[in-house]
Structure formats: C-alpha cells, structure tokens
Design a protein around this motif. Structure first.
Motif, mmCIF file in Angstrom:
data_model
loop_
_atom_site.group_PDB
_atom_site.id
_atom_site.type_symbol
_atom_site.label_atom_id
_atom_site.label_comp_id
_atom_site.label_asym_id
_atom_site.label_seq_id
_atom_site.Cartn_x
_atom_site.Cartn_y
_atom_site.Cartn_z
ATOM 1 N N LYS A 124 -52.526 -58.515 21.202
ATOM 2 C CA LYS A 124 -52.959 -58.763 22.576
ATOM 3 C C LYS A 124 -53.700 -57.576 23.176
ATOM 4 O O LYS A 124 -54.526 -57.742 24.059
ATOM 5 C CB LYS A 124 -51.789 -59.186 23.464
ATOM 6 C CG LYS A 124 -50.647 -58.200 23.514
ATOM 7 C CD LYS A 124 -49.488 -58.739 24.314
ATOM 8 C CE LYS A 124 -48.268 -57.847 24.150
ATOM 9 N NZ LYS A 124 -47.094 -58.405 24.768
ATOM 10 N N ASN A 125 -53.404 -56.365 22.674
ATOM 11 C CA ASN A 125 -54.127 -55.178 23.141
ATOM 12 C C ASN A 125 -54.031 -54.069 22.098
ATOM 13 O O ASN A 125 -53.313 -54.202 21.097
ATOM 14 C CB ASN A 125 -53.617 -54.705 24.514
ATOM 15 C CG ASN A 125 -52.127 -54.400 24.497
ATOM 16 O OD1 ASN A 125 -51.602 -53.873 23.515
ATOM 17 N ND2 ASN A 125 -51.447 -54.745 25.572
ATOM 18 N N ASN A 126 -54.746 -53.002 22.351
ATOM 19 C CA ASN A 126 -54.817 -51.880 21.413
ATOM 20 C C ASN A 126 -53.463 -51.179 21.278
ATOM 21 O O ASN A 126 -53.124 -50.684 20.201
ATOM 22 C CB ASN A 126 -55.906 -50.897 21.862
ATOM 23 C CG ASN A 126 -56.430 -50.075 20.709
ATOM 24 O OD1 ASN A 126 -56.441 -50.523 19.570
ATOM 25 N ND2 ASN A 126 -56.852 -48.868 21.006
ATOM 26 N N GLU A 127 -52.686 -51.153 22.358
ATOM 27 C CA GLU A 127 -51.367 -50.511 22.307
ATOM 28 C C GLU A 127 -50.425 -51.262 21.363
ATOM 29 O O GLU A 127 -49.640 -50.648 20.645
ATOM 30 C CB GLU A 127 -50.764 -50.414 23.716
ATOM 31 C CG GLU A 127 -51.473 -49.406 24.609
ATOM 32 C CD GLU A 127 -51.576 -48.015 23.990
ATOM 33 O OE1 GLU A 127 -50.561 -47.500 23.460
ATOM 34 O OE2 GLU A 127 -52.685 -47.436 24.021
ATOM 35 N N ALA A 128 -50.509 -52.598 21.381
ATOM 36 C CA ALA A 128 -49.679 -53.404 20.477
ATOM 37 C C ALA A 128 -50.066 -53.133 19.023
ATOM 38 O O ALA A 128 -49.195 -53.049 18.145
ATOM 39 C CB ALA A 128 -49.824 -54.887 20.814
ATOM 40 N N LEU A 129 -51.365 -52.990 18.764
ATOM 41 C CA LEU A 129 -51.843 -52.671 17.422
ATOM 42 C C LEU A 129 -51.322 -51.302 16.980
ATOM 43 O O LEU A 129 -50.783 -51.154 15.876
ATOM 44 C CB LEU A 129 -53.373 -52.695 17.385
ATOM 45 C CG LEU A 129 -54.050 -52.201 16.108
ATOM 46 C CD1 LEU A 129 -53.636 -53.035 14.902
ATOM 47 C CD2 LEU A 129 -55.564 -52.213 16.276
ATOM 48 N N LYS A 130 -51.448 -50.301 17.861
ATOM 49 C CA LYS A 130 -50.962 -48.950 17.528
ATOM 50 C C LYS A 130 -49.460 -48.949 17.267
ATOM 51 O O LYS A 130 -48.972 -48.276 16.357
ATOM 52 C CB LYS A 130 -51.293 -47.985 18.666
ATOM 53 C CG LYS A 130 -52.746 -47.612 18.754
ATOM 54 C CD LYS A 130 -52.989 -46.649 19.911
ATOM 55 C CE LYS A 130 -54.465 -46.336 20.053
ATOM 56 N NZ LYS A 130 -54.719 -45.415 21.177
ATOM 57 N N SER A 131 -48.738 -49.714 18.061
ATOM 58 C CA SER A 131 -47.291 -49.806 17.896
ATOM 59 C C SER A 131 -46.936 -50.402 16.539
ATOM 60 O O SER A 131 -46.022 -49.925 15.848
ATOM 61 C CB SER A 131 -46.705 -50.651 19.030
ATOM 62 O OG SER A 131 -45.332 -50.815 18.846
ATOM 63 N N GLU A 132 -47.662 -51.439 16.130
ATOM 64 C CA GLU A 132 -47.420 -52.068 14.822
ATOM 65 C C GLU A 132 -47.758 -51.098 13.688
ATOM 66 O O GLU A 132 -47.037 -51.023 12.687
ATOM 67 C CB GLU A 132 -48.230 -53.363 14.685
ATOM 68 C CG GLU A 132 -48.111 -54.034 13.338
ATOM 69 C CD GLU A 132 -46.712 -54.506 12.963
ATOM 70 O OE1 GLU A 132 -46.510 -54.862 11.783
ATOM 71 O OE2 GLU A 132 -45.801 -54.518 13.827
ATOM 72 N N VAL A 133 -48.831 -50.348 13.844
ATOM 73 C CA VAL A 133 -49.204 -49.357 12.831
ATOM 74 C C VAL A 133 -48.079 -48.336 12.676
ATOM 75 O O VAL A 133 -47.652 -48.030 11.558
ATOM 76 C CB VAL A 133 -50.548 -48.673 13.189
ATOM 77 C CG1 VAL A 133 -50.774 -47.417 12.359
ATOM 78 C CG2 VAL A 133 -51.711 -49.638 13.010
#
Length: 157
Positions: free
Chosen positions: A54-63
């Motif tokens: 949903k956003n870049n923060e969610a992507l970073k968190s998953e990484v």
C-alpha cells in the motif's frame, strides 16, 4: 547467476576510498555494503513475486522482516553445521550445490589492478582538457612567471 554491475571508474573510486580508510571504518563500510546487498536481494525477490504494497513504508517493513528471518535461518544453519562432522558437512555441501544448480561450486574471480604513476603536465592536459593547445598554454605560463618574477624582484613592490 546474479548480474555483476561493474563500472571500472566506480570500482576504482571505491577501492581508493576504502584503501584510505582506517581498519575500523573499512569494517563499517563493508558492513554497510553487506546490509545494502541484503536489502537489494529482498527487493528483487519481492519484485519477482509481484507483491503489491500500500505504501513504501510497508515495502521497507517487509524487506526488513525478510532480512531478519533470513538471519535467523542462517544462524540456525550455522549452529547445525557446528554440530556436523566432516562427512555430514560434505553431504550438506553436495546437496546445497545440487539444489542451487551448481551455484555453490561456481567461482568468480575478480581482479583489481591498481597502478599509480606520475603524469607529465602535458599528459594531464591532453587527458583532462581535450582540444587545449599545450604549446600555447606553455608560452602563457612562461610569460606569466616572467612577469611575476619581474614584479616580485621590483624594488617598488
């Protein structure tokens, strides 16, 4: 096989910077490089999986979650290896090599040759200032220093 992104000018700059650092900062630089490599690996895996966030923060968190998970798995694997004998280690190596399509036994040699020499000023000008007339510049320099020395030795200065 992972694509090697090699730009000789960047490699040269990186090696020069690394070699000028003290040992503590070299370790910090290597740690940062390993961290960036782990992040890139996870971003590439997520991209291949075509997962939407949903956003870049969610992507970073998953990484970061995946990196932590991989580190835990690696730690568990290292603990198992410590308990394994030579035959078990050889078996594990063969299985990993087979499962990875031969990646374990693939060896990549990268050679970095650093040479240093002093250029003549003409070589430097020819290399760094294309189109410059070296002879004309030399005349200008001689004139400059003649005038400079005359003024420097003048009793009125």
């Amino acid at each position: 096989m992972k694509h090697l992104n090699i730009d000789p000018a960047k490699i040269k700059q990186l090696v020069k910077i690394y070699s000028e650092l003290n040992e503590e900062n070299q370790i910090k630089l290597l740690s940062k490089a390993i961290s960036l490599s782990a992040e890139q690996t996870q971003y590439e895996r997520i991209k291949k999986e075509k997962i939407e966030f949903k956003n870049n923060e969610a992507l970073k968190s998953e990484v970061q979650r995946r990196i932590s998970e991989d580190l835990k798995d690696a730690e568990e694997f290292c603990n198992l290896l410590k308990k394994a004998g030579p035959n078990e280690m050889a078996t594990i190596a063969m299985v990993i090599n087979q499962l990875s399509g031969g990646k374990l036994t693939k060896k990549v040699d990268i050679s970095i040759n650093i040479t240093e020499r002093n250029l003549t000023i003409k070589e430097l000008i020819d290399e760094q200032v294309p189109g410059a007339d070296y002879e004309k510049a030399l005349v200008n320099v001689k004139t400059f220093f003649e005038e400079y020395n005359t003024e420097k030795n003048s009793p009125y200065v």
